[in-house]
Motif scaffolding. Structure first.
Motif, PDB file in Angstrom:
ATOM      1  N   ILE A  19       0.933  -1.282   0.131  1.00  0.00           N
ATOM      2  CA  ILE A  19       0.036  -0.042  -0.048  1.00  0.00           C
ATOM      3  C   ILE A  19       0.862   1.400   0.044  1.00  0.00           C
ATOM      4  CG2 ILE A  19      -1.531   1.161   1.481  1.00  0.00           C
ATOM      5  CD1 ILE A  19      -2.720  -1.254   2.105  1.00  0.00           C
ATOM      6  N   THR A  58       2.223   3.250   6.550  1.00  0.00           N
ATOM      7  CA  THR A  58       1.055   2.485   6.806  1.00  0.00           C
ATOM      8  C   THR A  58       1.110   1.378   7.662  1.00  0.00           C
ATOM      9  OG1 THR A  58       0.746   2.681   4.248  1.00  0.00           O
ATOM     10  CG2 THR A  58      -0.301   1.214   5.267  1.00  0.00           C
ATOM     11  N   GLY A 117      -3.271  -1.010   6.907  1.00  0.00           N
ATOM     12  CA  GLY A 117      -4.243  -0.454   5.994  1.00  0.00           C
ATOM     13  C   GLY A 117      -4.567   1.132   6.260  1.00  0.00           C
ATOM     14  N   GLY A 133      -7.084  -1.039  -0.857  1.00  0.00           N
ATOM     15  CA  GLY A 133      -6.356  -1.601   0.412  1.00  0.00           C
ATOM     16  C   GLY A 133      -6.346  -0.401   1.485  1.00  0.00           C
ATOM     17  N   VAL A 134      -6.565   0.633   1.066  1.00  0.00           N
ATOM     18  CA  VAL A 134      -6.445   1.734   2.112  1.00  0.00           C
ATOM     19  C   VAL A 134      -7.838   1.664   2.909  1.00  0.00           C
ATOM     20  CG1 VAL A 134      -6.524   4.307   2.397  1.00  0.00           C
ATOM     21  CG2 VAL A 134      -4.983   3.191   0.853  1.00  0.00           C
TER      22      VAL A 134
END
Length: 107
Positions: A44, A67, A70, A96-97
């Protein structure tokens, strides 16, 4: 000679693929986190940095990206609220965030 070069290239490629996984498993696993979770967060982070560099409004900015689970933490400075909004919009659009913590400062 050509065969030795191919073997060396294959060994280097294998090392490049597995080195981050090994590093994640042995060095950067916070307690309670699996190697897969650590790798997911690093993927990410890499995607966020690439997209920020690609976007015209944010490519020249020095934004730090971290990160964890997430959740992306942005820090650094921007010159305008438009740049800040653009950075936040970009990050939120990445698969994915889960959330974005905005610690960006206006100059």
């Amino acid at each position: 000679m050509k065969r030795h070069s191919l073997i060396a290239a294959a060994v280097l490629a294998t090392a490049a693929v597995f080195s981050p996984l090994t590093h994640a498993q042995t060095h950067s696993n916070p307690p309670g986190r699996t190697a897969g979770e650590v790798v997911d967060d690093s993927v990410i982070t890499t995607k966020v940095k690439a997209e920020l560099l690609r976007a015209q409004a944010t490519k020249s900015l020095k934004i730090s990206v971290k990160t964890l689970d997430g959740v992306v933490n942005l820090s650094g400075s921007v010159e305008s609220s438009e740049q800040m909004d653009s950075a936040l919009r970009i990050v939120r659009g990445i698969k994915g965030v889960v959330d974005v913590k905005n610690n960006l400062q206006l100059r």
